[in-house]
Design a protein around this motif. Structure first.
Motif: not given
Length: 398
Positions: A305-330
């Motif tokens: 109803d908010l058209g957010q299913g795909g969008s939230q998965s994209i946000e998840d992906a970007v945040v996950l990669a960013k946090l792992l990069a900041e932790a040097d992959g830890d």
């Protein structure tokens, strides 16, 4: 990338391929395992709101952001209107109020085109089709995760991303006591139709009747992306209609305004996908376990109803990669991923469910109040105030 950490992504949908891109661009070697024999998405089209575009702009793809590549194959919707079943406008779209407030309008495109953009930015051997996979061991800080396929292959990885959808087998493996998604109360159809001709304008809009929503979006090649949602108790299922999605749709929308009928008459039957709406009524305790991260509908299915299913998965992906990069992959960063994503996504899950009740009003009083609210909140004078209520959703940036 000879010493790159290895990530295995289970599922090559929107979230899985977004995660593969975000991780690959931050130094990971990625392998995507997809059970289908082709990139065959659920749903014919997709609407990409501003928060999804801002997230994709954080992923560089050979000197051009992933967001720019997606916008090149999408079409801007401008304003999105609302109509009654007879075609009269509750409010008619004009200008681009979403774009003015949030930096981007809502873009519409065919899901296969979106997946092709994502897949095209990955190494040629990254995606392995016709491969059904499951997490055999989620791993730990001092132990890699293990993924096994039904044909006997074994993958060990520093990170596993479970993007295997709302019926996620990985989610059930990691959290076997969780009840899973709840029934959303209505049925959804997605479909594509050829162009209706230059003489007929197709404006981005949602038409609302008793317990029913019909959505229409133009695509950049002239085709029409349409979707419908109907409360289950209002659907006729006689004469085999439940087994024939188009027949059921035509029966339910008989008497609606002519453009709806022309689209249904022209729909490509092969493009029609039908599913039940679901939502994560009970939150997961975490979006990770060991070296496994859950992403998108595997973690937080929501009504559309908010058209957010795909969008939230994209946000998840970007945040996950960013946090792992900041932790040097830890992979200790996976706890930060849960902390960052669980509250936001569950807020949007609940917002979507509340909007579902609004969209699918089924009593005369409820329908009147819904239509009045839409008309008043989306007038030229009040549209800014109306859009402000979407700031927590559309206004997100990485």
């Amino acid at each position: 990338m000879g010493n790159a950490r290895e990530a295995v992504i289970i599922g090559a949908g929107v979230g899985g391929l977004a995660a593969a891109n975000a991780l690959y661009r931050t130094g990971w070697r990625v392998t995507v395992l997809e059970r289908a024999d082709a990139l065959r998405p659920i749903g014919a089209g997709i609407a990409m709101p501003p928060n999804a575009m801002h997230a994709l702009d954080a992923v560089d793809a050979d000197g051009m952001t992933l967001g720019a590549r997606v916008r090149a194959v999408g079409v801007s919707s401008g304003a999105i209107g609302a109509r009654r079943p007879d075609g009269r406008w509750i409010f008619r779209p004009s200008g681009d109020p979403v774009g003015r407030r949030f930096g981007y309008p809502v873009y519409s495109l065919v899901r296969t085109e979106l997946l092709a953009v994502f897949a095209g930015q990955l190494p040629g051997d990254a995606i392995r089709l016709d491969t059904t996979a499951q997490v055999a061991d989620p791993g730990a800080a001092d132990q890699r995760a293990r993924v096994e396929t039904t044909d006997g292959r074994v993958f060990e990885a520093d990170l596993v991303v479970a993007a295997d959808g709302g019926r996620s087998a990985v989610r059930r493996t990691l959290f076997p006591d969780h009840p899973g998604p709840a029934d959303g109360g209505y049925v959804i159809w997605w479909m594509l139709a050829p162009s209706l001709g230059e003489e007929e304008e197709v404006l981005a809009s949602e038409s609302m009747g008793k317990g029913t929503v019909w959505g229409t979006w133009a695509l950049n090649d002239g085709r029409v992306y349409a979707y419908a949602t109907v409360l289950k108790e209002l659907l006729a299922t006689g004469n085999g209609q439940a087994d024939d999605p188009l027949s059921q749709l035509r029966a339910h929308f008989a008497g609606w305004y002519p453009q709806v009928q022309r689209i249904l008459d022209a729909v490509d039957p092969a493009s029609v996908y039908r599913d039940d709406a679901r939502w994560m009524q009970t939150p997961l305790p975490a979006y990770h376990l060991g070296r496994v991260a859950l992403l998108g509908d595997a973690a937080h299915p929501m009504t559309p109803d908010l058209g957010q299913g795909g969008s939230q998965s994209i946000e998840d992906a970007v945040v996950l990669a960013k946090l792992l990069a900041e932790a040097d992959g830890d992979v200790s960063a996976l706890a930060s991923y849960t902390a960052a994503r669980l509250p936001r996504t569950m807020d949007i899950v609940k917002r979507s469910k509340r909007m579902s009740a609004f969209h699918h009003a089924s009593t005369p009083a409820g329908i009147f109040l819904r239509n009045q609210a839409l008309r008043l909140s989306s007038s030229e004078r009040t549209v800014g105030l109306f859009l402000r209520s979407f700031d927590p959703v559309f206004g997100w940036k990485p």
